[in-house]
Design a protein around this motif. Structure first.
Motif, PDB file in Angstrom:
ATOM      1  N   GLN A   1     -49.153  -1.768   5.898  1.00 40.12           N
ATOM      2  CA  GLN A   1     -49.558  -0.502   6.505  1.00 40.12           C
ATOM      3  C   GLN A   1     -48.444   0.048   7.388  1.00 40.12           C
ATOM      4  O   GLN A   1     -48.203   1.262   7.412  1.00 40.12           O
ATOM      5  CB  GLN A   1     -50.843  -0.704   7.315  1.00 40.12           C
ATOM      6  CG  GLN A   1     -52.080  -0.945   6.462  1.00 40.12           C
ATOM      7  CD  GLN A   1     -53.330  -1.122   7.307  1.00 40.12           C
ATOM      8  OE1 GLN A   1     -53.330  -1.863   8.287  1.00 40.12           O
ATOM      9  NE2 GLN A   1     -54.387  -0.430   6.938  1.00 40.12           N
TER      10      GLN A   1
ATOM     11  N   ARG B   1     -56.405   5.762   7.745  1.00 39.24           N
ATOM     12  CA  ARG B   1     -57.777   6.269   7.628  1.00 39.24           C
ATOM     13  C   ARG B   1     -57.790   7.627   6.935  1.00 39.24           C
ATOM     14  O   ARG B   1     -58.672   7.900   6.116  1.00 39.24           O
ATOM     15  CB  ARG B   1     -58.428   6.361   9.013  1.00 39.24           C
ATOM     16  CG  ARG B   1     -58.875   5.038   9.586  1.00 39.24           C
ATOM     17  CD  ARG B   1     -59.832   5.219  10.756  1.00 39.24           C
ATOM     18  NE  ARG B   1     -59.165   5.824  11.907  1.00 39.24           N
ATOM     19  CZ  ARG B   1     -58.582   5.127  12.881  1.00 39.24           C
ATOM     20  NH1 ARG B   1     -58.558   3.807  12.833  1.00 39.24           N
ATOM     21  NH2 ARG B   1     -58.035   5.760  13.907  1.00 39.24           N
TER      22      ARG B   1
ATOM     23  N   MET C   1     -57.291   7.031   3.213  1.00 32.90           N
ATOM     24  CA  MET C   1     -58.470   6.430   2.593  1.00 32.90           C
ATOM     25  C   MET C   1     -59.626   7.416   2.497  1.00 32.90           C
ATOM     26  O   MET C   1     -60.351   7.442   1.496  1.00 32.90           O
ATOM     27  CB  MET C   1     -58.879   5.169   3.355  1.00 32.90           C
ATOM     28  CG  MET C   1     -57.906   4.012   3.187  1.00 32.90           C
ATOM     29  SD  MET C   1     -58.465   2.448   3.958  1.00 32.90           S
ATOM     30  CE  MET C   1     -58.220   2.832   5.694  1.00 32.90           C
TER      31      MET C   1
ATOM     32  N   ASP D   1     -64.312   3.169  -1.645  1.00 34.90           N
ATOM     33  CA  ASP D   1     -63.962   2.876  -0.258  1.00 34.90           C
ATOM     34  C   ASP D   1     -62.835   1.839  -0.212  1.00 34.90           C
ATOM     35  O   ASP D   1     -63.064   0.638  -0.355  1.00 34.90           O
ATOM     36  CB  ASP D   1     -65.195   2.350   0.480  1.00 34.90           C
ATOM     37  CG  ASP D   1     -64.930   2.152   1.969  1.00 34.90           C
ATOM     38  OD1 ASP D   1     -63.824   2.519   2.431  1.00 34.90           O
ATOM     39  OD2 ASP D   1     -65.832   1.636   2.664  1.00 34.90           O
TER      40      ASP D   1
ATOM     41  N   SER E   1     -61.178   0.882   2.283  1.00 33.87           N
ATOM     42  CA  SER E   1     -61.209   0.047   3.488  1.00 33.87           C
ATOM     43  C   SER E   1     -61.873  -1.303   3.224  1.00 33.87           C
ATOM     44  O   SER E   1     -61.710  -2.248   4.008  1.00 33.87           O
ATOM     45  CB  SER E   1     -61.934   0.768   4.628  1.00 33.87           C
ATOM     46  OG  SER E   1     -63.308   0.951   4.316  1.00 33.87           O
TER      47      SER E   1
ATOM     48  N   SER F   1     -57.728  -4.520   0.379  1.00 37.25           N
ATOM     49  CA  SER F   1     -56.477  -4.748   1.107  1.00 37.25           C
ATOM     50  C   SER F   1     -55.310  -4.228   0.292  1.00 37.25           C
ATOM     51  O   SER F   1     -55.371  -4.161  -0.948  1.00 37.25           O
ATOM     52  CB  SER F   1     -56.289  -6.237   1.409  1.00 37.25           C
ATOM     53  OG  SER F   1     -56.227  -6.981   0.203  1.00 37.25           O
TER      54      SER F   1
END
Length: 363
Positions: free
Chosen positions: A231, A303, A306, A316, A318, A321
């Protein structure tokens, strides 16, 4: 944006003494090393690092034109190659003035293993030649040891006399922007080069690691790249778009369903940049220090990406990974494989990976 589913020993001499003499001496050195770092951890992480986590604030990546500082041939050896990462404990009595001697020793070790019938992963090779070299110009601070490049060449059994040797394996050890507290805590006989990359056969990589372990009392461990580190790379690389077109932000996600679902999420660079700019504008930290990036900004960027994906595909992300991230600047996979595609931002990537190596270092 789009979505797609789908690792009898031969004799070799140490740099200074025999194996038996050094092993006896190294026990006290190891004890000294460990006492500087703290009691041994049951989790097998370096004791001084067990309470640490990845930094929550980083400097925004800037152009580092290392082409002017690093030898062009050495730089070419590092670029556009997929490297398998490992972390390595500090090396005991490793000396830069002995690199030619190390090359002869490793070459003799590989030859001895081959003569004993142990596979080295090079078929039909008459001889193996090893080269150790210092990659001047990669270090970023006074405490960073210089990067070491290792190359192994092979000459085919039936090669012409004038035929050049072929590179069959290469690797490097580095420390870019390493933790000053950690480096200063080491006893003087140890040198910290925690990040190790290799490209070539697994058999040769295993033999090179074995030679290092015997000669410098170090230990290797695989270095996976965590979800959080990936990330960070998404944000750091996106932040570079204004200076260097990242061309496309491509992320691979793994979702824990049966059967396992892999999602490829490709983002237009302009869309990613605009989202990142909005995140930065909304950040209070940005007003205090524009040259830094905070973990909260990284999380808001993720966020946003996503949420956009969910609105279009009702998946989704989230819940899963990150498995890999790639742009025109480089590629990183959770399995510990990386590729440098733009030398101007290598130090950004190596700084993060050095930190990961220090945190996951075995004893």
């Amino acid at each position: 944006m789009e979505n797609m589913d789908p690792h009898q020993n031969s004799a070799t001499r140490t740099p200074l003494n025999s194996v038996a003499q050094r092993r006896s001496k190294s026990r006290s050195c190891r004890q000294s090393y460990r006492s500087c770092l703290g009691a041994a951890s049951r989790l097998c992480f370096t004791p001084a690092m067990t309470s640490r986590r990845l930094n929550t604030i980083r400097k925004a990546p800037k152009l580092h034109n290392i082409v002017d500082k690093v030898d062009a041939q050495q730089l070419a050896s590092l670029m556009k190659t997929e490297w398998q990462l490992s972390c390595i404990t500090p090396l005991y009595q490793f000396c830069y003035t002995q690199l030619k001697s190390y090359a002869r020793q490793l070459s003799a070790y590989l030859t001895a293993e081959k003569q004993q019938g142990l596979g080295v992963g090079v078929e039909g090779a008459l001889s193996l030649r090893v080269s150790f070299s210092v990659v001047q110009g990669m270090a970023q601070t006074e405490l960073d040891p210089e990067t070491v490049l290792i190359q192994i060449y092979s000459k085919p059994l039936f090669a012409r006399q004038d035929e050049l040797q072929k590179e069959v394996w290469k690797g490097w050890l580095t420390c870019i922007n390493g933790s000053p507290d950690y480096i200063n805590s080491l006893p003087k006989d140890f040198i910290c080069l925690p990040l190790f990359g290799s490209s070539g056969t697994e058999a040769l990589a295993a033999l090179v690691k074995s030679w290092f372990q015997r000669n410098f009392d170090c230990c290797f461990a695989p270095l996976d790249i965590s979800h959080t580190s990936l990330q960070w790379l998404v944000a750091l690389w996106t932040n570079c778009h204004a200076e260097s077109d990242i061309q496309q932000l491509k992320m691979m996600w793994t979702l824990p369903v049966v059967p396992l679902l892999r999602v490829t999420y490709s983002v237009d660079p302009i869309d990613a940049w605009q989202l990142w700019c909005s995140v930065r504008r909304d950040s209070q930290e940005m007003m205090k220090e524009q040259d830094s990036i905070d973990i909260e900004e990284v999380m808001r960027l993720m966020r946003g990406l996503m949420c956009h994906f969910y609105r279009h595909f009702r998946v989704d992300l989230s819940a899963g990974s990150l498995s890999s991230v790639s742009t025109a600047l480089g590629t990183a996979k959770c399995s510990g494989k990386i590729k440098f595609s733009n030398s101007k931002y290598m130090t950004t990537m190596l700084t993060l990976l050095t930190e990961c190596a220090l945190l996951k270092m075995p004893i």
